[in-house]
Design a protein around this motif. Structure first.
Motif, PDB file in Angstrom:
ATOM      1  N   GLU A   1       0.317  -0.387   0.038  1.00  0.00           N
ATOM      2  CA  GLU A   1      -0.220  -0.052   0.572  1.00  0.00           C
ATOM      3  C   GLU A   1       0.679   0.957  -0.192  1.00  0.00           C
TER       4      GLU A   1
ATOM      5  N   THR B   1       0.788   5.521   0.425  1.00  0.00           N
ATOM      6  CA  THR B   1       0.913   6.587   0.942  1.00  0.00           C
ATOM      7  C   THR B   1       0.437   7.913   0.077  1.00  0.00           C
ATOM      8  N   ARG B   2      -0.575   8.938   0.114  1.00  0.00           N
ATOM      9  CA  ARG B   2      -0.255  10.125   0.406  1.00  0.00           C
ATOM     10  C   ARG B   2       1.006  10.563   0.833  1.00  0.00           C
TER      11      ARG B   2
ATOM     12  N   ASP C   1      -2.893  -0.176  -8.709  1.00  0.00           N
ATOM     13  CA  ASP C   1      -4.078   0.554  -9.421  1.00  0.00           C
ATOM     14  C   ASP C   1      -4.565  -0.534  -9.506  1.00  0.00           C
TER      15      ASP C   1
ATOM     16  N   ASP D   1      -4.875   6.559  -9.937  1.00  0.00           N
ATOM     17  CA  ASP D   1      -5.934   7.909  -9.099  1.00  0.00           C
ATOM     18  C   ASP D   1      -5.376   8.974  -8.436  1.00  0.00           C
TER      19      ASP D   1
ATOM     20  N   ASP E   1      -7.179  10.430  -7.093  1.00  0.00           N
ATOM     21  CA  ASP E   1      -7.967  11.329  -6.312  1.00  0.00           C
ATOM     22  C   ASP E   1      -7.573  10.217  -4.586  1.00  0.00           C
ATOM     23  N   ALA E   2      -7.025   9.008  -5.099  1.00  0.00           N
ATOM     24  CA  ALA E   2      -6.948   7.795  -4.303  1.00  0.00           C
ATOM     25  C   ALA E   2      -6.043   7.724  -2.855  1.00  0.00           C
ATOM     26  N   ALA E   3      -6.998   7.665  -1.571  1.00  0.00           N
ATOM     27  CA  ALA E   3      -6.068   8.116  -0.642  1.00  0.00           C
ATOM     28  C   ALA E   3      -4.883   7.368  -0.156  1.00  0.00           C
TER      29      ALA E   3
ATOM     30  N   HIS F   1      -2.564   3.876  -2.761  1.00  0.00           N
ATOM     31  CA  HIS F   1      -2.419   3.043  -3.616  1.00  0.00           C
ATOM     32  C   HIS F   1      -2.142   1.991  -3.679  1.00  0.00           C
TER      33      HIS F   1
END
Length: 614
Positions: free
Chosen positions: A85, A87-88, A119, A142, A144-146, A148
């Motif tokens: 995962e 993260t931003r 993704d 994406d 806008d996804a929190a 990925h």
């Protein structure tokens, strides 16, 4: 100016690609989802889209066979999956999003075949378990996804003898000189944002006799008209030289004049050697011109990278190996690059530095990396601390056309990746005829050995090449011999002078194998010897070439063989087997925890050919 020291961040971590650094990157090492795929069902059942399939947690970048990974399963698992995962916060740390820039995922190595999804979109297929690769995920992310999701499927058939495997055992449990396998992700994974036009590889070639250094910069695509590449190099903040050129293709060649080297009396202040490992800092700037390329991709500005190199030369002159035009006696130790808890991946970045420091403290000026392409961060510490490296390829075990194809591709990538490190002194594509077991009888295998030697020279003509280390040489620049004779008197007589060595090189070697052709009159290196087994644990089933049972006996026998070898005028150097006990091999100078079995000062005196300290 971006100094070479910026390869180390504020926390002391070395950049995973130390000769091509940018301002920011984000490591993805650490805990992530993991699953075995015993039935090869993952692609058919679309595990890349199903988080519940990842029922275990693994710690990257350690292989699932190792305890450091948290899995510690050494059974046969040819297919494994990872779910990472992102993260931003990690994206921001990598410098993304920035207008016009691209986001890349980088892998230091995945053993052996990697398929990657980001993704949910398949973005990469890579083969070769020992080399780095990277891929662009900008068009599938994406914004806008929190969170990925990066999914990796790694395939490494333990029974595939046509793949380069080195010391990884094909049996379930380690035996003889082979060790536990390392499957899947085995080096760091990281994110990096880069301009659309950016540098993908940096190749330095120092030419001290001409007072110049060459830069071959590979770009991500053909540059737009008006694009320039500039390079500035410095030492201690003082600029030594620079150059600028227009980029007319997808790579640029620059020749930098270094006027300071013209003063022959000051040359020693600039050259790299184990005693004075001087590194020259470099800043490279790619500035895109025009309005983008012919495909309509926009111009995106500037790629600014830091790098470094060393100024030094390696040559063979008759029977002498020369470093910076001066005779260099090789004092090397064989290094497996294996740790008990983390296997072929170092347990930490600090461990890589400590390994180099240990080797130097023991008196060695060189290390022979055995059957492994080492982490670039290890080479960085060899560069920085001053340790010469013999770079040896991990072997396949079967000779077939497919093995030839695979090996050639990966060795080519390996040489290109390591050629700019000043510490790398000798290339060794083949060891002891591994993968070429019938080289004495099969003309195809001899042709491949010669072709590998010439391929290596075609990629890099600045270092000697050993076509087949130990015996059955076909086209070597150095005459290397493997000899595990335990009698110091026999060793002393066998290598007493050039005539004795020439007799050996002209016939059957100590291991009962033909020595090969074209060796007489070249520098002779005893590139494996010793291997004295002293098991400090007293465990059963351990192994070595000869055996002692006490520290006193080990000290005595070690001193005897080192005295014989360091006093042999027929040799131009040696490599002791080996640095540490590894799995069932207990023939190290140190135990698996890197603790010397006898006082460091004793080993150092032996290596240097000095009397034992009082």
């Amino acid at each position: 100016m971006v100094p070479a020291m910026t390869v180390i961040d504020a926390e002391g971590a070395v950049h995973p690609r130390p000769q091509l650094t940018r301002g920011r990157h984000a490591l993805l090492d650490g805990a992530c989802g993991f699953a075995f795929d015993a039935d090869d069902a993952g692609i058919r059942e679309r595990w890349m889209d199903d988080a519940e399939r990842f029922d275990r947690t693994i710690r990257l970048p350690f292989s699932p066979e190792s305890a450091a990974s948290g899995i510690a399963d050494t059974g046969f698992h040819p297919i494994v999956w990872y779910r990472i995962e992102v993260t931003r916060e990690q994206l921001v740390a990598a410098g993304w999003p920035t207008q016009g820039e691209r986001l890349f995922v980088n892998f230091g190595a995945v053993d052996r075949i990697a398929d990657v999804w980001f993704d949910g979109q398949r973005v990469c297929h890579h083969e070769g378990g020992h080399t780095a690769f990277a891929f662009d995920v900008t068009d599938v992310i994406d914004p806008d996804a929190a969170i990925h999701v990066l999914v990796v499927r790694a395939q490494d058939d333990p029974f595939d003898l046509e793949a380069a495997r080195g010391k990884q055992d094909w049996q379930e449990s380690p035996h003889s000189i082979w060790y536990h396998r390392s499957t899947g992700i085995v080096r760091s994974v990281w994110l990096e944002a880069v301009p659309a036009l950016h540098a993908v590889a940096v190749h330095w070639s120092a030419r001290p006799q001409q007072h110049t250094v060459g830069l071959d910069l590979e770009l991500s695509r053909r540059a737009a008209p008006g694009t320039t590449v500039s390079a500035t190099v410095s030492l201690g903040g003082v600029v030594l030289g620079g150059a600028i050129a227009e980029a007319t293709g997808d790579h640029v060649l620059l020749e930098l004049s270094l006027p300071a080297l013209r003063n022959g009396q000051a040359l020693e202040d600039f050259v790299w050697s184990p005693e004075t490992p001087v590194l020259i800092d470099a800043e490279i700037v790619v500035e895109e011109g025009g309005h983008g390329d012919a495909s309509g991709s926009p111009a995106t500005g500037v790629d600014r990278i830091g790098s470094y190199f060393g100024i030094r030369s390696v040559a063979v002159d008759g029977r002498r190996l020369l470093l910076n035009d001066r005779p260099f006696t090789v004092r090397a130790v064989l290094e497996q690059g294996y740790w008990p808890d983390s296997h072929f991946t170092a347990p930490s970045e600090q461990a890589l530095r400590e390994e180099v420091e240990l080797i130097k403290r023991l008196g060695f000026n060189s290390v022979r990396i055995h059957q492994k392409i080492e982490d670039p961060r290890f080479l960085y510490w060899c560069d920085r601390l001053g340790l010469c490296v013999w770079s040896e390829a991990p072997a396949a075990y079967e000779y077939t056309p497919r093995a030839v194809e695979r090996f050639t591709a990966e060795w080519t990538r390996s040489v290109r990746a390591a050629a700019s490190h000043p510490s790398v002194m000798v290339w060794v594509p083949v060891n002891e005829s591994w993968g070429l077991q019938q080289i004495s009888h099969d003309p195809r295998q001899r042709a491949f050995s010669r072709a590998l030697a010439d391929l290596t020279r075609a990629l890099d003509d600045s270092r000697p090449v050993v076509s087949n280390d130990g015996w059955e040489h076909t086209d070597s620049d150095l005459a290397t011999v493997h000899d595990y004779e335990s009698s110091a008197d026999v060793l002393r007589e066998r290598y007493r002078d050039h005539d004795a060595v020439d007799t050996l090189l002209s016939g059957i070697g100590p291991a009962g194998r033909r020595m090969g052709t074209g060796l007489v009159g070249k520098p002779a290196i005893l590139s494996e010897f010793g291997g004295i087994r002293y098991d400090v644990t007293g465990a059963d089933g351990t192994w070595g070439y000869s055996t002692v049972t006490t520290a006193t006996e080990f000290d005595h026998c070690l001193r005897a063989v080192f005295d014989a070898v360091t006093g042999a005028s027929g040799l131009d150097g040696f490599c002791y087997t080996q640095l540490t006990d590894t799995e069932q091999e207990t023939n190290g100078l140190c135990d698996p925890a890197r603790t010397p079995k006898i006082p460091e000062a004793h080993i150092r005196a032996m290596v240097l050919g000095h009397p034992l300290p009082a």
